[in-house]
Design a protein around this motif. Structure first.
Motif, PDB file in Angstrom:
ATOM      1  N   ARG A 273      -2.050  -7.340  -8.320  1.00  0.00           N
ATOM      2  CA  ARG A 273      -1.840  -5.923  -8.565  1.00  0.00           C
ATOM      3  C   ARG A 273      -0.616  -5.711  -9.445  1.00  0.00           C
ATOM      4  NH1 ARG A 273      -3.732  -1.231  -6.255  1.00  0.00           N
ATOM      5  NH2 ARG A 273      -2.045   0.257  -6.147  1.00  0.00           N
ATOM      6  N   GLY A 355      -1.834   0.130 -10.137  1.00  0.00           N
ATOM      7  CA  GLY A 355      -0.572  -0.127  -9.462  1.00  0.00           C
ATOM      8  C   GLY A 355       0.619  -0.355 -10.367  1.00  0.00           C
TER       9      GLY A 355
ATOM     10  N   VAL B  38       3.992   0.334  -0.649  1.00  0.00           N
ATOM     11  CA  VAL B  38       3.229   1.408  -1.275  1.00  0.00           C
ATOM     12  C   VAL B  38       3.447   2.674  -0.452  1.00  0.00           C
ATOM     13  CG1 VAL B  38       1.439  -0.082  -2.214  1.00  0.00           C
ATOM     14  CG2 VAL B  38       1.197   0.818   0.090  1.00  0.00           C
ATOM     15  N   GLU B  67       5.677   1.060  -4.919  1.00  0.00           N
ATOM     16  CA  GLU B  67       4.713   1.894  -5.627  1.00  0.00           C
ATOM     17  C   GLU B  67       4.654   3.258  -4.983  1.00  0.00           C
ATOM     18  OE1 GLU B  67       0.577   1.008  -6.792  1.00  0.00           O
ATOM     19  OE2 GLU B  67       1.195  -1.036  -6.385  1.00  0.00           O
ATOM     20  N   THR B  69       2.283   6.009  -4.302  1.00  0.00           N
ATOM     21  CA  THR B  69       0.846   6.291  -4.354  1.00  0.00           C
ATOM     22  C   THR B  69       0.488   7.515  -3.537  1.00  0.00           C
ATOM     23  OG1 THR B  69       0.477   4.935  -2.421  1.00  0.00           O
ATOM     24  CG2 THR B  69       0.263   3.857  -4.551  1.00  0.00           C
TER      25      THR B  69
END
Lengths: 422, 351
Positions: A273, A355, B38, B67, B69
């Motif tokens: 990713r 990502g 994430v 990340e 998200t």
């Protein structure tokens, strides 16, 4: 001959009276239409040039400040500082536990008065650490280091801050310890949480690697496809379907390619990713149709006489393609490639899906390392609340534009090099 | 011509190398030497700050990849499985849902550790000389929405217009600009709650998310709500000069200015530290991180990263400086204990 004839049954036709009022009016109208069209075209050019100039001026106006950084010269006396490390055994590990943060803060308070700690960047101690790593001998000396100033002072130096920061900056200026100069760290560092510490290198390298993967995949496949469809494929219903599909693909919104990349490269094939590899592959899917379409048009434009002549002197079809058709079509193919790659370089949406919208503070070492790219970095910074990020965002846009310009320049150079006239 | 052949050959050679790299990538993903997190964009600035601190304190460690998200999107990634291709940590601005826990279990993510890192708090305040307003999310929504319940532009001029129990004082609210994270909290914690007092809006959320967002979170632009820019000091000055105005900002800021400001109770709950930290005050929500226990051993530095989190969440600590409200002593010591012993989350506790 022009005399009116009364004997003929056919309707009479008077000679055109160019001097007549009606005709003069018509001619004037035609000239006016011509002028109007020319003005309209010029207006369109001026309008787009105006937009471009506005964009460039605001970007450079805001962004130029992003390339500078304010520093405060600070004296640190390691002899009296509470630090106990043998200069012989200094390394990053031992310094991490050496409480350099507190030592730097104390030195700032001492040199700049109470609250001096708040005037330097919270990560200024990293500069102190690097100085010690560079030369462990400073641990027994009194040294003066240029440390990055806090965001508030930095903005005050650039004339855009709150009153308290302005006042603090004025005080610093009086004592002559503050200076603003080119921020080389912006070009060599990566993402950070403090605007005085951020850099563009990580994202730049990510973009470079991603574009490399995209080019290596989409260019050979695109050119081979164009050659096959144009030179070898029979005219049949299935080639029509392929042509329609490719034209369709070129117009599909980029986010769809992101979803495709997510489903196939990440979920099905288990590729890493956030990696430049997957980003490049996803963008290659998007770029390839553009190259195929431009390539086919360029190949079509090669005069048939050249093919016939080559075949006539005994060249095989492969020789015809590789010795004559492809070199002549290459300038056109390269133009298509530039357009495709430029679009890929500015693309954000598909990369969010796989990502790349992430905080990545280490520049990628290879195509399988987590990376982010310039447009995504710009997007991330524009989302930050801290005011110092505004100019950094503009500075990043300038870097992106420069990258784009360099890429296009290279492509134009290559195109001119290969261009042949007949 | 030769040039072109050479170009083509080198291109193919490179693509071959590339595919070799892909194979290697497949093999490499068996072991990962950096942390991956994430999830929520609210937690993102705190997680990145801790990540930076973690790298500074542990040189040689690779920087964690964070990340942003969104909590829901992050849960899907987090719960997809155990292994190095799946993230280690989920940043969440709400508690994990039961359905998400079940999805995790189904995919083999059985041992999850839940850690509350702090509180995201939003406070309403007025000058000490103010009228002593008492608000609810519903009255705030009715007073500030551009288009209350999707029934046309907001015509309310005074607080009395939205609730007869309130005094007839002109509505005047100073709050965060739309670029601010605090504004998102205002929309999510107060406006949406007030909006959902109408069941029709709740139904709209499922049928048409865009329309729901427009009706429920859009703030009026006729001067009743004033963007204060990023400068919170300005709000305090404005409130001092303007005793009938209401200010909206992060809770930590109210705490620093209690000498000149009074908090405005929401639903009868005062915006005190205890009420915000415990989540009783409607403008507060707890922030969590979820960690896969199975990854603690496998991913180098993961335990140290959690320790860095624990060292940063105290009042006056790294995260508080970035605008997070520190949780209560009891919650913090429980969370510190969780970081130490890593107990597994019980799905029966979730809703």
């Amino acid at each position: 001959m022009n005399a009116p004839s009364t004997t003929l049954a056919s309707p009479t036709r008077n000679p055109t009276d160019w001097k007549g009022a009606a005709m003069q009016k018509r001619i004037a109208a035609r000239y006016a239409a011509e002028r109007r069209f020319r003005l309209l075209g010029m207006g369109a050019v001026l309008l787009s040039a105006g937009f471009l100039a506005f964009l460039l001026f605001t970007m450079i106006g805001n962004g130029a400040r992003g390339f500078t950084r304010t520093e405060i010269a600070l004296q640190i006396d390691f002899q009296t500082a509470p630090i106990l490390i043998d200069p012989a055994t200094v390394n990053a590990q031992s310094l991490a536990g050496a409480n350099l943060q507190a030592i730097t803060a104390q030195a700032a308070d001492k040199a700049l008065g109470a609250g001096g700690d708040a005037l330097i960047s919270p990560n200024a101690w990293l500069t102190v650490r690097d100085a010690i790593l560079d030369n462990p001998k400073v641990l027994s000396q009194k040294i003066t280091l240029s440390l990055p100033a806090s965001t508030g002072i930095d903005l005050a130096a650039k004339g855009d801050a709150s009153e308290t920061d302005e006042a603090a900056y004025a005080r610093l200026q009086q004592s002559g310890v503050v200076s603003t100069g080119f921020n080389s760290a912006f070009l060599s560092a990566s993402d950070a949480t403090d605007p005085t510490q951020v850099g563009i290198w990580g994202a730049f390298k990510g973009s470079l690697l991603t574009m490399l993967v995209t080019l290596l995949l989409s260019f050979p496949i695109g050119v081979a496809t164009a050659l096959y469809l144009e030179e070898y494929a029979p005219k049949a219903w299935w080639t029509d379907i392929i042509e329609v599909s490719i034209n369709n693909l070129a117009a599909v919104p980029s986010i769809i390619f992101g979803l495709l990349g997510l489903a196939i490269f990440l979920n099905l094939l288990d590729f890493p990713r956030s990696a430049a590899l997957v980003g490049g592959m996803t963008l290659a899917l998007m770029t390839m149709p553009v190259i195929v379409i431009a390539g086919r048009n360029a190949i079509k434009a090669v005069p048939p006489s050249i093919r016939d002549a080559a075949l006539g002197v005994g060249a095989s079809p492969v020789q015809v393609v590789f010795h004559h058709v492809l070199p002549l079509a290459l300038p056109g193919i390269l133009t298509g490639t530039i357009i495709g790659m430029a679009r890929a370089l500015g693309e954000t949406a598909p990369l969010l899906m796989i990502g790349m919208r992430a905080f990545i503070a280490t520049p990628p070492g290879g195509i399988t390392d987590p990376a982010t790219v310039l447009p995504v970095q710009i997007f991330l910074w524009s989302d930050e609340v801290s005011k110092g990020f505004i100019e950094k965002t503009s500075a990043a846009i300038i870097v992106l534009l420069a990258f784009l310009l360099a890429m296009n320049g290279l492509a134009i150079y290559l195109r001119n090099k290969f261009e042949k006239r007949w | 011509m030769k040039q072109i052949v050479r170009l083509a050959v080198s291109a193919f050679a490179l693509s071959a190398t590339l595919s070799a790299c892909q194979d290697k990538a497949g093999g490499e993903s068996a072991g990962r030497d950096q942390i991956r997190a994430v999830g929520s964009s609210t937690v993102y600035p705190f997680a990145t700050a801790v990540a930076e601190q973690f790298v500074n304190a542990n040189p040689g460690m690779k920087s964690p990849i964070i990340e942003s998200t969104g909590t829901g999107g992050g849960m899907k990634l987090f719960c997809a499985g155990v292994g190095s291709q799946f993230p280690d940590i989920e940043n969440a601005s709400r508690r994990m849902k039961k359905s998400e826990f079940e999805m995790c279990e189904k995919n083999g993510v059985k041992e999850i550790v839940e850690i509350q890192i702090g509180v995201d708090g939003l406070a309403f305040a007025e000058s000490k000389k103010g009228p002593g307003l008492k608000l609810t999310p519903e009255t705030v929504y009715k007073a500030l929405a551009a288009n209350p319940f999707g029934k046309g532009p907001n015509t309310a001029q005074t607080w009395k217009d939205v609730d007869p129990a309130l005094p007839a004082i002109a509505i005047s609210v100073f709050g965060p600009p739309s670029t601010s994270g605090t504004r998102d909290s205002l929309a999510e914690l107060i406006l949406e709650k007030g909006c959902q007092s109408d069941p029709a809006m709740k139904a709209l959320k499922d049928s048409n998310e865009d329309q729901y967002k427009a009706a429920c979170t859009k703030v009026r632009e006729d001067g009743k709500y004033v963007d204060s820019g990023e400068n919170d000091n300005l709000i305090v000055q404005k409130l001092g000069a303007n005793p009938n105005a209401v200010g909206v900002f992060g809770y930590s800021f109210l705490e620093e200015n209690l000498n000149s400001l009074n908090d405005i109770p929401l639903n009868g709950v005062d915006a005190t530290y205890d009420n915000v930290a415990s989540g009783k005050y409607p403008g507060a929500r707890p922030l969590y991180i979820y960690v896969k226990k199975a990854h603690i051993q496998a991913i180098p530095g993961l335990k140290a990263y959690l320790d860095t989190f624990a060292a940063s969440w105290n009042p006056g600590g790294l995260l508080a400086k970035r605008g997070m409200v520190a949780a209560t002593d009891a919650v913090r010591s429980a969370a510190a204990e969780t970081v130490k012993s890593l107990p597994v989350l019980n799905g029966a506790d979730l809703k």
